[in-house]
Motif scaffolding. Structure first.
Motif, PDB file in Angstrom:
ATOM      1  N   LYS A 193       0.823  -1.220   0.000  1.00 56.67           N
ATOM      2  CA  LYS A 193       0.000   0.000   0.000  1.00 56.67           C
ATOM      3  C   LYS A 193       0.852   1.264   0.000  1.00 56.67           C
ATOM      4  CE  LYS A 193      -1.744  -1.214   3.953  1.00 56.67           C
ATOM      5  NZ  LYS A 193      -0.986  -2.446   4.216  1.00 56.67           N
ATOM      6  N   SER A 194       1.790   1.353   0.944  1.00 57.56           N
ATOM      7  CA  SER A 194       2.634   2.551   1.013  1.00 57.56           C
ATOM      8  C   SER A 194       3.460   2.703  -0.253  1.00 57.56           C
ATOM      9  CB  SER A 194       3.566   2.494   2.227  1.00 57.56           C
ATOM     10  OG  SER A 194       2.823   2.482   3.416  1.00 57.56           O
ATOM     11  N   THR A 195       3.919   1.581  -0.787  1.00 53.38           N
ATOM     12  CA  THR A 195       4.707   1.633  -2.014  1.00 53.38           C
ATOM     13  C   THR A 195       3.877   2.226  -3.155  1.00 53.38           C
ATOM     14  OG1 THR A 195       5.961  -0.305  -1.307  1.00 53.38           O
ATOM     15  CG2 THR A 195       6.025   0.235  -3.648  1.00 53.38           C
TER      16      THR A 195
ATOM     17  N   HIS B 211       2.251  11.172   5.362  1.00 52.57           N
ATOM     18  CA  HIS B 211       2.944   9.889   5.460  1.00 52.57           C
ATOM     19  C   HIS B 211       2.618   9.125   6.731  1.00 52.57           C
ATOM     20  CE1 HIS B 211       5.397  10.677   1.922  1.00 52.57           C
ATOM     21  NE2 HIS B 211       5.292  11.934   2.306  1.00 52.57           N
ATOM     22  N   GLN B 212       2.891   7.801   6.636  1.00 54.02           N
ATOM     23  CA  GLN B 212       2.690   6.902   7.770  1.00 54.02           C
ATOM     24  C   GLN B 212       3.500   7.386   8.978  1.00 54.02           C
ATOM     25  OE1 GLN B 212       3.442   2.921   6.467  1.00 54.02           O
ATOM     26  NE2 GLN B 212       2.614   1.997   8.315  1.00 54.02           N
ATOM     27  N   HIS B 213       4.705   7.808   8.753  1.00 56.74           N
ATOM     28  CA  HIS B 213       5.511   8.381   9.820  1.00 56.74           C
ATOM     29  C   HIS B 213       5.708   9.848   9.452  1.00 56.74           C
ATOM     30  CE1 HIS B 213       6.613   4.029   9.633  1.00 56.74           C
ATOM     31  NE2 HIS B 213       6.212   4.137  10.883  1.00 56.74           N
TER      32      HIS B 213
ATOM     33  N   PHE C 270      -3.636   9.693   2.441  1.00 55.36           N
ATOM     34  CA  PHE C 270      -3.363   9.529   3.865  1.00 55.36           C
ATOM     35  C   PHE C 270      -2.883   8.105   4.127  1.00 55.36           C
ATOM     36  CE2 PHE C 270      -6.248  13.076   3.741  1.00 55.36           C
ATOM     37  CZ  PHE C 270      -5.804  13.895   4.760  1.00 55.36           C
ATOM     38  N   ASP C 271      -1.645   7.974   4.573  1.00 58.27           N
ATOM     39  CA  ASP C 271      -1.107   6.646   4.852  1.00 58.27           C
ATOM     40  C   ASP C 271      -1.251   6.359   6.341  1.00 58.27           C
ATOM     41  OD1 ASP C 271       0.163   4.240   4.888  1.00 58.27           O
ATOM     42  OD2 ASP C 271       1.980   4.907   3.870  1.00 58.27           O
ATOM     43  N   GLU C 272      -2.192   5.536   6.695  1.00 53.60           N
ATOM     44  CA  GLU C 272      -2.495   5.173   8.087  1.00 53.60           C
ATOM     45  C   GLU C 272      -2.559   6.380   9.013  1.00 53.60           C
ATOM     46  OE1 GLU C 272      -0.686   1.767   9.862  1.00 53.60           O
ATOM     47  OE2 GLU C 272      -0.185   0.947   7.905  1.00 53.60           O
ATOM     48  N   PRO C 273      -3.446   7.304   8.707  1.00 54.47           N
ATOM     49  CA  PRO C 273      -3.495   8.528   9.508  1.00 54.47           C
ATOM     50  C   PRO C 273      -4.029   8.294  10.920  1.00 54.47           C
ATOM     51  CG  PRO C 273      -5.365   8.455   8.028  1.00 54.47           C
ATOM     52  CD  PRO C 273      -4.483   7.295   7.671  1.00 54.47           C
TER      53      PRO C 273
HETATM   54 MG   LIG Z   1       2.555   1.089   4.906  1.00 57.65          MG
END
Ligand SMILES: [Mg+2]
Ligand SMILES: Nc1ncnc2c1ncn2[C@@H]1O[C@H](COP(=O)(O)OP(=O)(O)OP(=O)(O)O)[C@@H](O)[C@H]1O
Length: 506
Positions: free
Chosen positions: A44-46, A86-88, A166-169
Motif C-alpha cells: 500500500k505505502s509503495t 505519510h505513515q511516519h 493519507f497513509d495510516e493517519p
Molecule cells: Mg505502509
C-alpha cells in the motif's frame, strides 16, 4: 461520466527480493473517499509513494484526470495537485507550525526576507476554511500527535492539493482524534477533494469510505462498494481466510508480584508532574491494562519504568528489587521487556539490518557473541530466520533486510518478536498493535496471552479501550497521572471505565 481523478494501471515495483506491487490497478473517482486495505507488507505505502513520486515504478502508467502523466518526484506530484500525509510524519520538531507548513514555499517581503506575519495569517485562514484549528506559533515538539497531523494536512492544503493521500493517519490517534479526523475527511470531501485512505481499521473504512480496493501480496484483490460489504468480508478479502475477532483465553492464575509501583511521580516535558503519585501492581500470570485518554501520564509512566525518564519520587520495584535508578541495560537484564510506543524512536535502529535489530538486547551474550567478544553473524542470522517464520515478519531480503526498508507493520512485528523472544518476567507493551493488520493483531494478541499463561507479568498500555477490554485481566484507569480505579476486566463495562478515565472514582 467524468474521468476518474486517478488511474493507476498495471503498476509494478520491485525491491531487492520482493515484488512490492505486481501489476496493480487502482481507479479513484473525483470527490470520493477511497480506502486502500491490505496486510502488512501488501504494498500500500509503495503504491502511494509511486503516486506521490517518491518511488519510480518499474512498469505501468498513471493518469490524472484522464491524462497520462510522469511523476518523477514530489514536486511533480504537487504541481498535479497531489499531496501525501505519510505513515511516519515528516515535520521539523524545533520549527513552529507555520514554519513547517510554509517550508519551501515561504512568502517573502519586498526585501526578499521571510514574511512570517503574512505566513501566519495564511495559515489561520486555511485552518478556518477547513476547521483544522491550530496555534500557528506553537512548536511541533510541544503539540500532540493529533495536532501534528493537522499540521501535515494543512501543509498539503497550503500547496493547493486536491488529491489527498493519507497513509495510516489514524494509527497514532486516540479514539476521539479519530472521530475528529473522520469529520475532517467529510468536510474535505464536501469541498470537492479526492481522498485516498490507507487504514487497517475496518470500522473506519465502513464509517468514511465510498469504495475500497484490497491489495494482497502486491496484487490487487478487488475493489468493492463499502456500503455493500461488512468488516468480516473485508478482513477475509484481505488475508484470504476468516479472521477471529475474539480473543480466546482461560481465566488467569496470578502469582507473586513482579512489578510494584509505589507512589510514583515523574516530571513530563512541560516541567510539571505527568505521573503524579501513581501506585500499581502487576503479578506473574496476569495482564494489567492501563486505560486512559492520551496525555494522562501513560507515556511517562512507561518511560520511568523502563528507564527513559528519571523518577522524581516514589519507587519502581521489579521482583522486589528497587530499580528506580538503574540503567536501562540493568533493567533489561533484570527481566524487563518493552515494546515502546514509538517504534522508530525507541524500538529499532532503522539503518541496521533486521537480524541485528532482533538481537539488540542480547548480542553480547552467547550464542550471538563468542567467548572472546566477537559477533557470530551466522547465529544472529539463524535467530532472525526463526523469528521471521514465527511472527510472519515480511522482509524482502530476509535477515539482511534493512529495518528502514520494511513496511511499518512489519517493523512493529519485529520489535514485538524481539521482546517476546527474550521471555522477560515483566513484559511492557505500549500500543502494541499500532499499524498491524487484523491478521497480525489476532496473532500478537494470542502471543501476549501465551506469555501470561507462561507466568509472565504483562503491563499493557493502549488507547484502544476495545483492546484493553479484550486482552486484560485487570484494568487500571488513569487520569492526570494517577490511577483512578482498578477493576477486573470480567465485570468491567465500557461506560464505567470511560467515567474513570474522565477522573470519576468507581
Ligand atoms: Mg505502509
Ligand atoms: N525502500 C524499500 N526498500 C526495500 N524494500 C522495500 C522498501 N519499501 C518497501 N519495501 C518492501 O516492499 C513491500 C511492501 O511494503 P509497503 O511498505 O508498501 O507495505 P504496506 O502495505 O504499506 O504495509 P504496512 O501495512 O505494514 O505499512 C514490503 O515487503 C517491504 O519490505
Amino acid at each position: 461520466m467524468p474521468s476518474p481523478a486517478i488511474e493507476m494501471i498495471g503498476i509494478t515495483k520491485i525491491f531487492p527480493g520482493v515484488v512490492a506491487n505486481d501489476g496493480v490497478n487502482l481507479e479513484v473517482a473525483e470527490g470520493e473517499i477511497h480506502a486502500l486495505l491490505g496486510e502488512n507488507g501488501a504494498g500500500k505505502s509503495t503504491l502511494m509513494s509511486i503516486l506521490f513520486g517518491l518511488y519510480e515504478s518499474d512498469g505501468g502508467i498513471i493518469k490524472i484526470r484522464g491524462r497520462e502523466v510522469r511523476i518523477r518526484g514530489p514536486n511533480d506530484a504537487t504541481v498535479l495537485g497531489i499531496g501525501m500525509v505519510h505513515q511516519h510524519f515528516k515535520l521539523v520538531h524545533n520549527f513552529t507550525i507555520t514554519e513547517n507548513i510554509i517550508l519551501g514555499l515561504e512568502p517573502k517581503n519586498r526585501l526578499g526576507n521571510l514574511d512570517i506575519k503574512t505566513a501566519e495569517e495564511k495559515v489561520v485562514r486555511l485552518s478556518e476554511t477547513y476547521g483544522l484549528a491550530v496555534d500557528p506559533k506553537a512548536k511541533i515538539e510541544n503539540i500532540t500527535v493529533g495536532m501534528q497531523q493537522r499540521v501535515e494536512i494543512l501543509k498539503i492544503l497550503y500547496r493547493s492539493a486536491d488529491i489527498l493521500i493519507f497513509d495510516e493517519p489514524t494509527a497514532v490517534l486516540t479514539p476521539q482524534e479519530v472521530d475528529e479526523l473522520l469529520a475532517i475527511f467529510n468536510r474535505l470531501k464536501a469541498e470537492g477533494k479526492t481522498i485516498i485512505l490507507i487504514t487497517h481499521k475496518l470500522r473506519e473504512i465502513k464509517a468514511a469510505a465510498d469504495r475500497c480496493t484490497v491489495l494482497r501480496r502486491g496484487k490487487c484483490a478487488g475493489t468493492v462498494m463499502v456500503k455493500d460489504t461488512d468488516e468480516r468480508k473485508l478482513a477475509e478479502m484481505m488475508v484470504g481466510r476468516a479472521v477471529n475477532f475474539r480473543i480466546e483465553k482461560k481465566p488467569p492464575s496470578p502469582g507473586e508480584v513482579i512489578l510494584k509501583i509505589e507512589d510514583l511521580t515523574v516530571i513530563g516535558s512541560k516541567g510539571t508532574p505527568a505521573v503524579n503519585g501513581l501506585s500499581l501492581e502487576v503479578r506473574a500470570g496476569e495482564i494489567v491494562g492501563v486505560a486512559g485518554v492520551d496525555g494522562n501520564g501513560q507515556s511517562e509512566l512507561v518511560a520511568a519504568i523502563s528507564g527513559l525518564l528519571p523518577v522524581k519520587s516514589g519507587r519502581v520495584l521489579l521482583k522486589d528489587r528497587d530499580i528506580s535508578r538503574e540503567s536501562i541495560r540493568r533493567r533489561n537484564e533484570g527481566g524487563m521487556g518493552l515494546v515502546p510506543e514509538d517504534r522508530h524512536k525507541h524500538g529499532l535502529i532503522l539503518a541496521f539490518r533486521l537480524d541485528e535489530n532482533l538481537v539488540l538486547k542480547s548480542y553480547r551474550k552467547s550464542p550471538y557473541s563468542s567467548r572472546f567478544g566477537f559477533l557470530r553473524f551466522s547465529r544472529i542470522a539463524d535467530h532472525a530466520k526463526t523469528l521471521i517464520g514465527e511472527f510472519d515478519i515480511r522482509a524482502g531480503n530476509g535477515p539482511a533486510t534493512s529495518a528502514g526498508g520494511m513496511s511499518g507493520g512489519n517493523q512493529q512485528k519485529a520489535v514485538i518478536a524481539r521482546e517476546i523472544d527474550l521471555s522477560p518476567d515483566l513484559l511492557i507493551v505500549s500500543q502494541p498493535t499500532r499499524g498491524l493488520d487484523v491478521g497480525a493483531i489476532e496473532y500478537i494478541h494470542r502471543r501476549i496471552v501465551e506469555e501470561r499463561d507462561k507466568g509472565r507479568a504483562v503491563l499493557l498500555v493502549s488507547f484502544e479501550l476495545d483492546e484493553i477490554m479484550a486482552l486484560c485481566d485487570r484494568i487500571a484507569a488513569v487520569s492526570k497521572g494517577r490511577v483512578v480505579g482498578v477493576v477486573p476486566a470480567e465485570t468491567a463495562d465500557e461506560r464505567q471505565i470511560g467515567a474513570m478515565m474522565a477522573g470519576v472514582e468507581a
